[in-house]
Design an enzyme around this catalytic site. Structure first.
Site, PDB file in Angstrom:
ATOM      1  N   ARG A 178      -5.624   8.906   9.184  1.00  0.00           N
ATOM      2  CA  ARG A 178      -4.958   9.816   8.239  1.00  0.00           C
ATOM      3  C   ARG A 178      -5.620  11.196   8.204  1.00  0.00           C
ATOM      4  O   ARG A 178      -5.698  11.834   7.159  1.00  0.00           O
ATOM      5  CB  ARG A 178      -4.941   9.247   6.812  1.00  0.00           C
ATOM      6  N   SER A 226       0.472   5.199  -0.607  1.00  0.00           N
ATOM      7  CA  SER A 226      -0.946   4.970  -0.922  1.00  0.00           C
ATOM      8  C   SER A 226      -1.616   6.293  -1.292  1.00  0.00           C
ATOM      9  O   SER A 226      -1.544   7.265  -0.536  1.00  0.00           O
ATOM     10  CB  SER A 226      -1.661   4.370   0.281  1.00  0.00           C
ATOM     11  N   GLU A 296      -5.727  10.248   0.017  1.00  0.00           N
ATOM     12  CA  GLU A 296      -4.890  10.465   1.204  1.00  0.00           C
ATOM     13  C   GLU A 296      -3.863  11.551   0.864  1.00  0.00           C
ATOM     14  O   GLU A 296      -3.564  12.421   1.677  1.00  0.00           O
ATOM     15  CB  GLU A 296      -4.177   9.157   1.566  1.00  0.00           C
TER      16      GLU A 296
HETATM   17  C1  LIG Z   1       6.928   4.750  -0.668  1.00  0.00           C
HETATM   18  C2  LIG Z   1       6.015   5.449   0.306  1.00  0.00           C
HETATM   19  C3  LIG Z   1       5.459   4.745   1.355  1.00  0.00           C
HETATM   20  C4  LIG Z   1       4.606   5.371   2.266  1.00  0.00           C
HETATM   21  N1  LIG Z   1       4.074   4.640   3.285  1.00  0.00           N
HETATM   22  C5  LIG Z   1       3.270   5.237   4.193  1.00  0.00           C
HETATM   23  C6  LIG Z   1       2.713   4.510   5.283  1.00  0.00           C
HETATM   24  O1  LIG Z   1       2.952   3.328   5.471  1.00  0.00           O
HETATM   25  N2  LIG Z   1       1.880   5.165   6.141  1.00  0.00           N
HETATM   26  C7  LIG Z   1       1.581   6.472   5.994  1.00  0.00           C
HETATM   27  O2  LIG Z   1       0.836   7.019   6.818  1.00  0.00           O
HETATM   28  N3  LIG Z   1       2.098   7.188   4.970  1.00  0.00           N
HETATM   29  C8  LIG Z   1       2.924   6.625   4.080  1.00  0.00           C
HETATM   30  N4  LIG Z   1       3.442   7.347   3.033  1.00  0.00           N
HETATM   31  C9  LIG Z   1       3.038   8.743   2.872  1.00  0.00           C
HETATM   32  C10 LIG Z   1       3.949   9.777   3.563  1.00  0.00           C
HETATM   33  O3  LIG Z   1       5.269   9.301   3.698  1.00  0.00           O
HETATM   34  C11 LIG Z   1       3.396  10.191   4.932  1.00  0.00           C
HETATM   35  O4  LIG Z   1       2.115  10.762   4.833  1.00  0.00           O
HETATM   36  C12 LIG Z   1       4.331  11.192   5.629  1.00  0.00           C
HETATM   37  O5  LIG Z   1       3.864  11.398   6.937  1.00  0.00           O
HETATM   38  C13 LIG Z   1       4.411  12.542   4.930  1.00  0.00           C
HETATM   39  O6  LIG Z   1       5.475  13.268   5.532  1.00  0.00           O
HETATM   40  P1  LIG Z   1       6.251  14.412   4.729  1.00  0.00           P
HETATM   41  O7  LIG Z   1       7.212  15.017   5.677  1.00  0.00           O
HETATM   42  O8  LIG Z   1       6.816  13.883   3.457  1.00  0.00           O
HETATM   43  O9  LIG Z   1       5.039  15.404   4.454  1.00  0.00           O
HETATM   44  P2  LIG Z   1       4.740  16.213   3.111  1.00  0.00           P
HETATM   45  O10 LIG Z   1       4.407  15.264   2.014  1.00  0.00           O
HETATM   46  O11 LIG Z   1       5.823  17.192   2.877  1.00  0.00           O
HETATM   47  O12 LIG Z   1       3.397  16.954   3.547  1.00  0.00           O
HETATM   48  C14 LIG Z   1       2.206  16.207   3.740  1.00  0.00           C
HETATM   49  C15 LIG Z   1       1.164  17.125   4.412  1.00  0.00           C
HETATM   50  O13 LIG Z   1       1.641  17.489   5.694  1.00  0.00           O
HETATM   51  C16 LIG Z   1       1.724  18.905   5.813  1.00  0.00           C
HETATM   52  N5  LIG Z   1       2.903  19.221   6.640  1.00  0.00           N
HETATM   53  C17 LIG Z   1       4.185  18.831   6.449  1.00  0.00           C
HETATM   54  N6  LIG Z   1       4.957  19.298   7.436  1.00  0.00           N
HETATM   55  C18 LIG Z   1       4.154  19.994   8.267  1.00  0.00           C
HETATM   56  C19 LIG Z   1       4.370  20.719   9.498  1.00  0.00           C
HETATM   57  N7  LIG Z   1       5.581  20.824  10.058  1.00  0.00           N
HETATM   58  N8  LIG Z   1       3.306  21.317  10.089  1.00  0.00           N
HETATM   59  C20 LIG Z   1       2.061  21.230   9.534  1.00  0.00           C
HETATM   60  N9  LIG Z   1       1.801  20.576   8.381  1.00  0.00           N
HETATM   61  C21 LIG Z   1       2.840  19.958   7.760  1.00  0.00           C
HETATM   62  C22 LIG Z   1       1.869  19.406   4.381  1.00  0.00           C
HETATM   63  O14 LIG Z   1       1.447  20.749   4.266  1.00  0.00           O
HETATM   64  C23 LIG Z   1       0.954  18.433   3.647  1.00  0.00           C
HETATM   65  O15 LIG Z   1      -0.402  18.808   3.792  1.00  0.00           O
HETATM   66  C24 LIG Z   1       4.308   6.745   2.121  1.00  0.00           C
HETATM   67  C25 LIG Z   1       4.901   7.466   1.067  1.00  0.00           C
HETATM   68  C26 LIG Z   1       5.754   6.837   0.175  1.00  0.00           C
HETATM   69  C27 LIG Z   1       6.388   7.647  -0.924  1.00  0.00           C
END
Ligand SMILES: Cc1cc2nc3c(=O)[nH]c(=O)nc-3n(C[C@H](O)[C@H](O)[C@H](O)COP(=O)(O)OP(=O)(O)OC[C@H]3O[C@@H](n4cnc5c(N)ncnc54)[C@H](O)[C@@H]3O)c2cc1C
Length: 303
Positions: A178, A226, A296
């Site tokens: 992560r 998480s 995280e």
């Molecule tokens: C119900 C639930 C279950 C989940 N299960 C998991 C799991 O099993 N495993 C896991 O790893 N995560 C999990 N997550 C967390 C999350 O979904 C992941 O971390 C996901 O990758 C975040 O993607 P996002 O597009 O929503 O990013 P955001 O939440 O919008 O951003 C997260 C970070 O990434 C950066 N970011 C976003 N887009 C870019 C880009 N294009 N370039 C550079 N930086 C960027 C943002 O600035 C921020 O720092 C879960 C979340 C929820 C709500």
């Protein structure tokens, strides 16, 4: 300066100025449904449009790129700078060779998982339960069930602060659990991902993984997944549960009864409530177990 005051709005062309939203509430763009206003909020149409926007911003304007906001806590005072949302743009997804795909940053992980099954490629099923975009998955090295995003990255395309595009390889990054550290002030536009041929693959593996999630996680409630990373050799959820914190509540936010590493917004939680629960959990786990939990979830903005 009082953190709630907006930064001066930079001079933008009239066309871009009309399309930029001012004071957009980040609670509308995060899965926790919490967070205050962004000074500027921009939804690009495509990469060229995005590069043009970035080029017009003064270099000192802080930038926050977001996907689906599923791992993001924006504080109640909001974000002083410009937020760029890729979720309705950067949607390209194609197979570029027998085992390689090209996906843009705004593509939801679940779409990549399903499309890979249709193409007979894998293992991409782990992406199905990650409710974010590829951009977020690249930034977080998102993973599940033994799979991790960067295991599959051949190349990424990034945009720098001056709106220039570059191609980078995994060697340009320090990749961990992560955690992804790369050149400063660059953001992900797209990636080329390698998978293996899996002829005859169907969606049953995805269905099984989603069902396992539904049984163990509070799916459907407002969370960020998480909240804490697992410390070496242990599980954050086990440490939190055994510290007696399940159900611990401040305002509208509480530690989930179903999965102790999830913190739930029951509808009216402020970002301050959510952060207060996070800090209480961290303090209590240090007191009880002597272990410091690391978040995280990315926490940004002003209180
Ligand atoms: C119900 C639930 C279950 C989940 N299960 C998991 C799991 O099993 N495993 C896991 O790893 N995560 C999990 N997550 C967390 C999350 O979904 C992941 O971390 C996901 O990758 C975040 O993607 P996002 O597009 O929503 O990013 P955001 O939440 O919008 O951003 C997260 C970070 O990434 C950066 N970011 C976003 N887009 C870019 C880009 N294009 N370039 C550079 N930086 C960027 C943002 O600035 C921020 O720092 C879960 C979340 C929820 C709500």
């Amino acid at each position: 300066m009082n953190g709630r005051h907006s930064a001066p709005v930079p001079p933008l062309t009239p066309e871009l100025s009309m399309r930029v939203q001012r004071g957009e509430l980040m609670s509308k763009h995060t899965s926790w449904h919490a967070g205050g206003p962004a000074d500027l909020f921009f939804m690009p149409r495509d990469v060229m449009d995005l590069a043009a926007f970035v080029r017009q911003l003064p270099p000192e304007t802080p930038l926050l790129w977001i996907g689906l906001g599923s791992n993001l806590l924006v504080r109640d005072g909001g974000f002083r700078g410009a937020v760029i949302s890729t979720q309705n743009a950067l949607q390209g997804l194609e197979r570029v060779s027998e085992t390689r795909i090209h996906a843009q940053a705004g593509v939801p992980c679940a779409r990549i998982a399903r499309q890979c099954v249709k193409w007979g490629l894998g293992p991409a099923e782990f992406l199905a339960g990650i409710p974010g975009t590829l951009g977020g998955a690249l930034a977080m090295n998102a993973g599940a069930w033994g799979g991790e995003t960067w295991m599959h990255v051949a190349e990424v395309e990034v945009l720098d602060r001056r709106g220039r595009r570059h191609t980078r390889t995994p060697d340009d990054y320090e990749i961990g659990y992560r955690s992804v550290k790369g050149p400063d002030e660059e953001w992900f536009l797209a990636a080329r991902l390698d998978f293996e041929l899996r002829p005859g693959a169907d969606e049953s593996a995805i269905k099984d993984l989603l069902e396992r999630r539904r049984q163990t996680q509070p799916i459907g409630e407002w969370s960020c997944g998480s909240v804490f990373t697992n410390p070496p050799g242990d599980h954050a959820a086990r440490l939190i549960e055994s510290a007696g914190l399940k159900g611990f509540r401040i305002g509208g936010a509480s530690v989930s009864q179903k999965h102790a590493n999830f913190i739930i917004n029951h509808g009216a939680a402020s970002a301050a409530d959510l952060e207060a629960v996070i800090r209480h959990v961290q303090r209590t786990v240090v007191d009880v177990h002597g272990i410091e939990l690391t978040t995280e979830v990315r926490i940004v903005g002003v209180p």
